[in-house]
Design a protein around this motif. Structure first.
Motif, short mmCIF file in Angstrom:
data_model
loop_
_atom_site.label_atom_id
_atom_site.label_comp_id
_atom_site.label_asym_id
_atom_site.label_seq_id
_atom_site.Cartn_x
_atom_site.Cartn_y
_atom_site.Cartn_z
N ASN A 260 30.26 25.84 28.00
CA ASN A 260 29.71 25.36 26.72
C ASN A 260 29.69 23.83 26.70
N GLU A 261 30.74 23.21 27.29
CA GLU A 261 30.77 21.74 27.29
C GLU A 261 29.60 21.17 28.10
N GLU A 262 29.32 21.81 29.25
CA GLU A 262 28.18 21.34 30.07
C GLU A 262 26.87 21.57 29.34
N PHE A 263 26.80 22.69 28.63
CA PHE A 263 25.57 22.98 27.85
C PHE A 263 25.36 21.90 26.78
N ILE A 264 26.44 21.54 26.08
CA ILE A 264 26.32 20.51 25.02
C ILE A 264 25.90 19.18 25.63
N THR A 265 26.40 18.87 26.82
CA THR A 265 26.05 17.60 27.49
C THR A 265 24.55 17.56 27.82
N MET A 266 24.00 18.71 28.22
CA MET A 266 22.57 18.74 28.60
C MET A 266 21.65 18.80 27.39
N THR A 267 22.17 19.21 26.23
CA THR A 267 21.30 19.49 25.08
C THR A 267 20.48 18.28 24.61
N PRO A 268 21.06 17.07 24.48
CA PRO A 268 20.24 15.94 23.96
C PRO A 268 18.98 15.68 24.77
N THR A 269 19.08 15.82 26.09
CA THR A 269 17.88 15.58 26.92
C THR A 269 16.78 16.57 26.58
N VAL A 270 17.17 17.85 26.44
CA VAL A 270 16.18 18.89 26.14
C VAL A 270 15.59 18.67 24.76
#
Length: 732
Positions: free
Chosen positions: A545-555
Motif C-alpha cells: 500500500n505504501e508503494e501504491f501511495i507513492t506512485m499515485t501522484p504521478t498517475v
C-alpha cells in the motif's frame, strides 16, 4: 498485434513479377511447358549444345519455376550459368546468377545471395544492361530488408527506382515504391510507407495491373491493422482477396487469409479467426515459405495464449522462433521472443518471462522496431514485479508508458496522414476515370461518325438521287434526336455532379468522425493503461500500500492532464457542429473577454495575477462566437499558466481597416525560439507552468483550426523570461 508482409516471392524481387499462380511443380502452364520442351535437348546434352538463345530460354524457365518449385529455379539457373560460362556469354552468366540468388535469399542463405547479386551487378554494369542492374538492386534491397538493415535496403531500392524513372518503366517504378513502402512499414514509419504504397497503387491502376493493385491494397490494409483501424483493414483486404481469387493467385489468397485471421484475433473473434489461420498455414507449408511459416506459427501461439492454452502457445512461439532463426529474419525473432515473454508471464514463470522479454527488447532495438520494443518493455515490467523487483518494475513501466505515449501520438499523426493520402488517392482515381471517360466518349463519337459516313457512302453509291432526299430527312431527324439525347445527357451529368457533391460531404463527415475517434482513443489510452497496470499490481499484491501511495501522484497528474485535454477537445467538437449550422455573425469581443475573466476568476486570484483590459466596447468581429470564446479561453489559460505570481496580463483589441485584431500578453517565462516555431504546426509537448500546471499540447492547435476556419490569422511573439503575446485577427 502481428505483422504479415507481402515479401514471399513477388515482393522479394522486382524482376520476379509473376504471370500467374501455380498449384504445384508438376502442374505447369502452357508457356512453361513449351519452354521446357525447347530446352530439353540442352539439358540432356549440356556439354554439346550451348548457344545464347538456349541459355535465354533456360533462364526464362528458371524464372517460371520460381513460384511453384524454387529448387527447379536453382537447377536451371545453375545450368544457365554453366552453359554461359562455356561460350563466354556474360549476360547469360549474370541472368543465371540472379535466378540462383533469388532462391538463396528465399531459403535464408543471405550471404550467398548477396555474393551472387554483386557478381551479376558487376557484369550488368560492364555490358550496360540497365534492367539487369535494376534487378540486382531490388534483390539486394530485399536481402537487407530481411536482415533488418532498413537504411541499406532503402538505399538499394532508391537506386533501382532512379533507373525505372529514367527508363519510364511504370511497372518497375510501381514495384520499387512497393518495396520502399514495405521497408518503411517494417521500420514502423507508417506515413512514409503509406505514401509509397499509394504511389504504387496509382501507377498500378493507371497501367491496369490488377495483381500489383492487389499487393498495394493488402499492404495498406496491413498498416490499417497496425493503426487499429480494423474495419478499414478488412475493407482493403477484401479488395485484394477479390482480385486474387478472380486471378486464381493461390499464394496471394493465402496471405490475405493470414492477415484477416490476425485482425479477427485482435478483435477477440477467435473462432472466426481459426479457419483463416489454418488456410494460411497450409499454403505457407506447401510453398516452404520460411517467413510465412514463422509468422503463422506466431499467430497460432497468440490464438492459443488468448484462448487459455498456455503450454500450446509456448510450443508455437518456439516453432516461430526456430523458423525465424534458421532464416535469419530478425523481425520475426523479436516477435517470437515477445510472445514467449507473454506466455511465461501468464504461467507465472517470471524468470523465463524476464529473459525472453529482454531478448525481445534487444532484438527490436537492433532492427529499429519501436512497437515491439515498447510491448517487450511492458512484459519486462510485469516479470520484474513478479520477481519482487518493484522499483525496477515501476521504472520500466514508466519508460514503457512514455514510449507508448510517443508511439500513440505518432500513430495519431500517421492516421491523419493516411486520411490525407486516401483523399488524394480518391482524387487521382477520379481524374483517371475522367480521362478514361473522355477517351471513351471521343472514341464512340469517332466510331459513330465513321458508321454514318459508311452508311451514307454505300447508300449514295446505290442511288444518289433517291438517297439524297432520304439522307436530308434523316439528318433532320438525327439532329432532333441528338438534341433530345444531349438534354438527357446534360441532366445525367447534373445528377452525377450532385451525387459527387453529396459523396464528398459524406466523406468529409466520415473523415472528421474517424479523426476525432482516433485522437480520443489513443490520447486517453496511455494514462488509463498506466492506472490499470498500477491497480493490477496492487490486486496481485505485487506492491505494498505504501508503494501504491507513492506512485499515485504521478498517475493522478496524468489523469488531470487527460481531463484538460478532453475538455478542450469536446469544446472544439461542439464548435465544429455549431459552425456547420451556420452560426457565423457579428459579435463584440469585449463581451467574450468579460465572460472568460469571470469564468477564470478563481485561477486569476489563486495566482495573484493582475489583468489589464484594453478592449473597447464597440470592437467587433465576424465569426462564430463560441469558437472564438474557446480561442480566448486557451490564450488566457496559457497566460495564467506561464505567468509568475503577482504578474500582469494585458488584453487588447482594435481594428486595422476591415480586420479586427486581438492579443493577450503576459510578462511571464516566455517561449524558446525552438518551441515558438512549432507552436501552431502540430501537437506539442506541453511544458509545466510556473507552479507546475500541466496541459495537453492540443489547445493552440485547435485554436489555429478555429481561427483559420473563419478566414483569420493566428500568431505568437515571445522571448525567454520576458513574456509571450498570443494574437489573432478576423474579419471585422
Amino acid at each position: 498485434m502481428t505483422d504479415s508482409r507481402l515479401k514471399p516471392l513477388y515482393t522479394l524481387f522486382a524482376f520476379l513479377s509473376m504471370l500467374c499462380s501455380v498449384a504445384s511443380a508438376n502442374s505447369l502452364n502452357p508457356a512453361t511447358d513449351s519452354l521446357k520442351k525447347l530446352v530439353s535437348p540442352a539439358v540432356k546434352n549440356s556439354l554439346k549444345i550451348a548457344d545464347t538463345i538456349t541459355i535465354r530460354r533456360i533462364t526464362d524457365l528458371a524464372h517460371e519455376y520460381f513460384e511453384s518449385n524454387p529448387d527447379s529455379t536453382k537447377y536451371y539457373g545453375e545450368l544457365g550459368v554453366k552453359l554461359a560460362t562455356k561460350i563466354k556469354d556474360p549476360k547469360g552468366i549474370a541472368d543465371g546468377s540472379v535466378q540462383v540468388a533469388s532462391v538463396e535469399a528465399f531459403v535464408g542463405n543471405y550471404i550467398n545471395a548477396k555474393k551472387l547479386y554483386q557478381h551479376a551487378l558487376k557484369i550488368y554494369n560492364k555490358i550496360g544492361f540497365a534492367h539487369g542492374v535494376f534487378n540486382c538492386y531490388t534483390g539486394m534491397g530485399s536481402v537487407e530488408d530481411y536482415l533488418g538493415n532498413y537504411d541499406e535496403a532503402i538505399g538499394f531500392y532508391n537506386k533501382a527506382l532512379k533507373i525505372a524513372l529514367q527508363s519510364r518503366n511504370q511497372t518497375d517504378a510501381a514495384e520499387c515504391y512497393n518495396y520502399i513502402g514495405i521497408t518503411y512499414d517494417n521500420r514502423g514509419d507508417y506515413s512514409k510507407a503509406l505514401d509509397n504504397y499509394f504511389k504504387a497503387l496509382i501507377i498500378n491502376i493507371k497501367i491496369k495491373d490488377e495483381l500489383g493493385a492487389a499487393d498495394q491494397y493488402c499492404n495498406i490494409g496491413i498498416i490499417m491493422h497496425e493503426l487499429e483501424l480494423y474495419s478499414k483493414a478488412l475493407n482493403y483486404y477484401k479488395k485484394s482477396l477479390d482480385i486474387w481469387t478472380r486471378m486464381e493467385d493461390t499464394q496471394g489468397v493465402g496471405v490475405i487469409h493470414e492477415n484477416i485471421g490476425e485482425v479477427l484475433l485482435d478483435q477477440g473473434k477467435y473462432k472466426e479467426a481459426l479457419p483463416h489461420l489454418n488456410y494460411a498455414r497450409l499454403n505457407f507449408n506447401e510453398m516452404n515459405d520460411p517467413d510465412g511459416i514463422s509468422l503463422i506459427a506466431y499467430d497460432f501461439g497468440l490464438y492459443k495464449l488468448r484462448t487459455g492454452d498456455i503450454d500450446s502457445a509456448i510450443t508455437y512461439f518456439n516453432r516461430s522462433l526456430q523458423s525465424a532463426a534458421r532464416s535469419k529474419i530478425e523481425y520475426n525473432k523479436a516477435k517470437a521472443y515477445w510472445g514467449l515473454a507473454q506466455a511465461f508471464n501468464k504461467k507465472k514463470d517470471f524468470r523465463a518471462a524476464y529473459n525472453y522479454a529482454l531478448q525481445a527488447e534487444n532484438t527490436a532495438r537492433s532492427i529499429g522496431s519501436l512497437n515491439i520494443k515498447s510491448s517487450a518493455m511492458q512484459q519486462t515490467s510485469i516479470a520484474l514485479a513478479g520477481l519482487k523487483r518493484f522499483e525496477e518494475a515501476y521504472n520500466k513501466m514508466l519508460a514503457y508508458s512514455e514510449l507508448r505515449g510517443r508511439l500513440k501520438h505518432s500513430e495519431s499523426v500517421q492516421k491523419i496522414a493516411f486520411y490525407n493520402l486516401e483523399i488524394e488517392f480518391a482524387k487521382q482515381q477520379k481524374e483517371i476515370a475522367a480521362r478514361e471517360y473522355k477517351k471513351e466518349v471521343a472514341y464512340n463519337k469517332k466510331l459513330a461518325r465513321q458508321r454514318q459516313i459508311n452508311v451514307v457512302g454505300a447508300a449514295t453509291t446505290i442511288v444518289v438521287a433517291v438517297m439524297a432526299g432520304i439522307y436530308y430527312r434523316g439528318r433532320r431527324k438525327q439532329k432532333a434526336i441528338n438534341v433530345v439525347l444531349q438534354q438527357k445527357n446534360d441532366e445525367i451529368l447534373l445528377q452525377q455532379a450532385d451525387i459527387n457533391r453529396q459523396s464528398e460531404k459524406l466523406n468529409e463527415l466520415n473523415l472528421l468522425k474517424d479523426r476525432l475517434i482516433g485522437v480520443l482513443a489513443h490520447d486517453l489510452r496511455a494514462p488509463i493503461s498506466t492506472l490499470r497496470g498500477l491497480f493490477n499490481l496492487l490486486i496481485d499484491k505485487s506492491i505494498s500500500n505504501e508503494e501504491f501511495i507513492t506512485m499515485t501522484p504521478t498517475v493522478f497528474g496524468k489523469l488531470e492532464q487527460t481531463s484538460d485535454f478532453l475538455d478542450t477537445l469536446l469544446s472544439w467538437i461542439n464548435s465544429q457542429v455549431d459552425s456547420r449550422q451556420g452560426a457565423v455573425k457579428v459579435f463584440k469581443l469585449a463581451e467574450l473577454v468579460e465572460k472568460e475573466l469571470l469564468h477564470l476568476s478563481d485561477k486569476i486570484q489563486q495566482k495573484d495575477v493582475k489583468v489589464v483590459v484594453k478592449v473597447e466596447a464597440e470592437v467587433q468581429a465576424f465569426a462564430e462566437p463560441n469558437s472564438i470564446r474557446i480561442v480566448i479561453h486557451n490564450f488566457l489559460t496559457n497566460a495564467i499558466k506561464f505567468s509568475n505570481r503577482g504578474g500582469t496580463i494585458e488584453i487588447s483589441a482594435g481594428t486595422k481597416g476591415a480586420r479586427t485584431y486581438f492579443c493577450i500578453k503576459d510578462n511571464g517565462v516566455g517561449i524558446s525560439e525552438q518551441h515558438l516555431v512549432s507552436l501552431f504546426k502540430s501537437r506539442v509537448n506541453s511544458l509545466p507552468g510556473t507552479e507546475n500546471e500541466t496541459g495537453t499540447g492540443m489547445g493552440l492547435l485547435f485554436c489555429k483550426d478555429l481561427i483559420e476556419k473563419y478566414n483569420g490569422n493566428i500568431w505568437a511573439e515571445s522571448k525567454l523570461d520576458q513574456g509571450t503575446s498570443l494574437c489573432f485577427e478576423l474579419p471585422g
